[in-house]
Design a protein around this motif. Sequence first.
Motif, PDB file in Angstrom:
ATOM      1  N   GLN A 145      69.018  37.547  39.144  1.00  0.00           N
ATOM      2  CA  GLN A 145      69.263  36.254  38.797  1.00  0.00           C
ATOM      3  C   GLN A 145      67.915  35.826  38.666  1.00  0.00           C
ATOM      4  N   GLY A 146      67.879  34.580  38.203  1.00  0.00           N
ATOM      5  CA  GLY A 146      66.658  33.829  37.878  1.00  0.00           C
ATOM      6  C   GLY A 146      65.651  34.495  37.178  1.00  0.00           C
ATOM      7  N   VAL A 147      65.895  35.460  36.165  1.00  0.00           N
ATOM      8  CA  VAL A 147      64.711  36.259  35.349  1.00  0.00           C
ATOM      9  C   VAL A 147      63.501  35.373  35.169  1.00  0.00           C
ATOM     10  N   SER A 148      63.864  34.274  34.253  1.00  0.00           N
ATOM     11  CA  SER A 148      62.684  33.717  33.778  1.00  0.00           C
ATOM     12  C   SER A 148      61.839  33.119  34.943  1.00  0.00           C
ATOM     13  N   TYR A 149      62.133  32.929  36.157  1.00  0.00           N
ATOM     14  CA  TYR A 149      61.616  32.201  37.110  1.00  0.00           C
ATOM     15  C   TYR A 149      60.474  33.148  37.438  1.00  0.00           C
ATOM     16  N   TYR A 150      60.657  34.624  37.314  1.00  0.00           N
ATOM     17  CA  TYR A 150      59.702  35.434  37.977  1.00  0.00           C
ATOM     18  C   TYR A 150      58.698  36.267  36.793  1.00  0.00           C
ATOM     19  N   TYR A 151      59.172  35.799  35.629  1.00  0.00           N
ATOM     20  CA  TYR A 151      58.295  36.430  34.455  1.00  0.00           C
ATOM     21  C   TYR A 151      56.954  35.787  34.026  1.00  0.00           C
ATOM     22  N   ASN A 152      55.820  36.314  34.231  1.00  0.00           N
ATOM     23  CA  ASN A 152      54.585  35.403  34.531  1.00  0.00           C
ATOM     24  C   ASN A 152      53.885  35.859  33.066  1.00  0.00           C
ATOM     25  N   TYR A 153      52.782  34.957  33.173  1.00  0.00           N
ATOM     26  CA  TYR A 153      52.013  34.754  31.694  1.00  0.00           C
ATOM     27  C   TYR A 153      51.430  36.082  31.366  1.00  0.00           C
ATOM     28  N   LYS A 154      51.433  37.186  32.404  1.00  0.00           N
ATOM     29  CA  LYS A 154      50.712  38.226  32.082  1.00  0.00           C
ATOM     30  C   LYS A 154      51.757  39.489  31.584  1.00  0.00           C
ATOM     31  N   GLY A 155      52.965  39.159  31.411  1.00  0.00           N
ATOM     32  CA  GLY A 155      53.990  39.909  30.850  1.00  0.00           C
ATOM     33  C   GLY A 155      54.848  40.778  31.601  1.00  0.00           C
ATOM     34  N   PHE A 156      54.917  40.569  32.946  1.00  0.00           N
ATOM     35  CA  PHE A 156      55.596  41.242  33.914  1.00  0.00           C
ATOM     36  C   PHE A 156      56.109  40.352  35.083  1.00  0.00           C
ATOM     37  N   PHE A 157      57.186  40.924  35.804  1.00  0.00           N
ATOM     38  CA  PHE A 157      57.938  40.093  36.734  1.00  0.00           C
ATOM     39  C   PHE A 157      56.885  40.300  38.069  1.00  0.00           C
ATOM     40  N   SER A 158      57.062  39.104  38.676  1.00  0.00           N
ATOM     41  CA  SER A 158      56.088  39.083  40.025  1.00  0.00           C
ATOM     42  C   SER A 158      56.265  37.941  40.938  1.00  0.00           C
ATOM     43  N   THR A 159      56.085  38.156  42.137  1.00  0.00           N
ATOM     44  CA  THR A 159      55.775  37.024  43.036  1.00  0.00           C
ATOM     45  C   THR A 159      54.410  36.547  43.325  1.00  0.00           C
ATOM     46  N   VAL A 160      53.954  35.468  43.856  1.00  0.00           N
ATOM     47  CA  VAL A 160      52.722  35.102  43.909  1.00  0.00           C
ATOM     48  C   VAL A 160      52.121  35.113  45.539  1.00  0.00           C
ATOM     49  N   LEU A 161      51.122  35.433  45.681  1.00  0.00           N
ATOM     50  CA  LEU A 161      50.456  35.300  46.983  1.00  0.00           C
ATOM     51  C   LEU A 161      49.391  34.482  46.672  1.00  0.00           C
ATOM     52  N   LEU A 162      49.318  33.388  47.309  1.00  0.00           N
ATOM     53  CA  LEU A 162      48.410  32.330  47.482  1.00  0.00           C
ATOM     54  C   LEU A 162      47.666  32.368  48.692  1.00  0.00           C
ATOM     55  N   ALA A 163      46.344  32.654  48.641  1.00  0.00           N
ATOM     56  CA  ALA A 163      45.489  32.627  49.748  1.00  0.00           C
ATOM     57  C   ALA A 163      44.084  31.850  49.801  1.00  0.00           C
ATOM     58  N   VAL A 164      43.802  31.742  50.986  1.00  0.00           N
ATOM     59  CA  VAL A 164      42.522  31.040  51.329  1.00  0.00           C
ATOM     60  C   VAL A 164      41.725  31.929  52.268  1.00  0.00           C
ATOM     61  N   VAL A 165      40.532  32.427  51.802  1.00  0.00           N
ATOM     62  CA  VAL A 165      39.665  33.320  52.418  1.00  0.00           C
ATOM     63  C   VAL A 165      38.332  32.835  52.904  1.00  0.00           C
ATOM     64  N   ASP A 166      37.854  33.463  54.230  1.00  0.00           N
ATOM     65  CA  ASP A 166      36.445  32.978  54.448  1.00  0.00           C
ATOM     66  C   ASP A 166      35.527  33.818  53.761  1.00  0.00           C
ATOM     67  N   ALA A 167      34.419  33.613  54.230  1.00  0.00           N
ATOM     68  CA  ALA A 167      33.104  34.315  53.658  1.00  0.00           C
ATOM     69  C   ALA A 167      33.118  36.016  54.028  1.00  0.00           C
ATOM     70  N   ASP A 168      33.939  36.308  54.917  1.00  0.00           N
ATOM     71  CA  ASP A 168      33.857  37.700  55.448  1.00  0.00           C
ATOM     72  C   ASP A 168      35.331  38.442  54.920  1.00  0.00           C
ATOM     73  N   TYR A 169      35.775  37.762  54.022  1.00  0.00           N
ATOM     74  CA  TYR A 169      36.985  38.392  53.399  1.00  0.00           C
ATOM     75  C   TYR A 169      38.128  38.237  54.510  1.00  0.00           C
ATOM     76  N   LYS A 170      38.339  37.392  55.294  1.00  0.00           N
ATOM     77  CA  LYS A 170      39.336  37.181  56.203  1.00  0.00           C
ATOM     78  C   LYS A 170      40.301  36.086  55.776  1.00  0.00           C
ATOM     79  N   PHE A 171      41.631  36.489  55.854  1.00  0.00           N
ATOM     80  CA  PHE A 171      42.468  35.109  55.232  1.00  0.00           C
ATOM     81  C   PHE A 171      42.502  34.444  56.326  1.00  0.00           C
ATOM     82  N   LEU A 172      42.524  32.869  55.651  1.00  0.00           N
ATOM     83  CA  LEU A 172      42.676  31.722  56.631  1.00  0.00           C
ATOM     84  C   LEU A 172      44.200  31.351  56.583  1.00  0.00           C
TER      85      LEU A 172
END
Length: 337
Positions: free
Chosen positions: A219-246
């Motif tokens: 269900q909800g196919v159009s909600y997960y089809y991204n501009y790159k041409g495949f289905f996906s969910t998104v990981l949004l992240a903020v990272v510090d200078a040492d590549y650690k996730f904040l």
Amino acid sequence: MLSEEDTLFPPDNRAKLLQQCAMELLVLTAEAAMVIIIMRRQKEAEIVAARERRRMKRQRRVWVKQWLLRRVRFGQYEQLMVELGAEDQSSFKNVLRMEPDILREILQCVSHRIQKKDTFFRKALEPGLKLAITLRYLATGNSYKSLQYSFRVAHNTICKFIPEICQAIINEYTAEVMICPTTPEAWKEVAKGFKTAWNFPHCVGAIDGKHIAIRKPIQGVSYYYNYKGFFSTVLLAVVDADYKFLYVDIGANGAGSGAGIFNDTDLKRALEDGRIGLPPPEPLPNDNQPIGYFLVGDDAFALKPWMMKPLPPRNMTVGQRIYNYRLSRVRRVVENA
């Protein structure tokens, strides 16, 4: 002069006859509809009964396949990984993306969450085996069938415990390793790391989104089809200078942009309300004008006092080119993380 039809069916009788015929037709139609409904329900019941009979007939031919029982002698976890841990730790790291000591430390922390009890029918899988299979799955993305043949654990068992192991790791380590600063002093430590490593002062984090490929949802196919041409969910992240996730936001639909997803996060609301605890504006090195502390993002994010983005590439001065160059270096931290 009355016709023969008028003689046989007078007007009053004819009206009554038509009314009676209409009523009988209505009754017959209703009865036919009811019969159709009953027949359809009977047909559906027969189909369900047939499916149930077929399901009951499909008896297990064996309780467990014999080659799976020889896991202790030939399994990858019991044999190959033991050899790699003792003789070639670099290859061990290539298998699970971590050294044997770190694996043992993680196992010690999460084993109480993933340990199952033995039963009269069979012994429970070892926590170390389940953890190794999960880490191999996360490192390579191999199918359950492929993991089945290397670790000698049935694929329908693997598909059940991998989500459990992932949740156990999240519950055990989230509060310990993913700490978002909330005080000016903690944010200044993050900014110090960016200034030292990337020569970009007052930066308190690099933000970006990553599309994680998924199967086509029901269900909800159009909600997960991204501009790159495949289905996906998104990981949004903020990272510090040492590549650690904040900070992370996981599970947004792939059709949304990184900036749009960021607008719906608690982090965005905390930044706008001033509840995040950023330090007050201070002058940059060799300057006397106060500048606030900020995140850095790509062109998709809106320019804010607490969000810096690249300048448009047209007609840039030397100073602007240097700014874009240094900002792009900082943004690579989150892309590589």
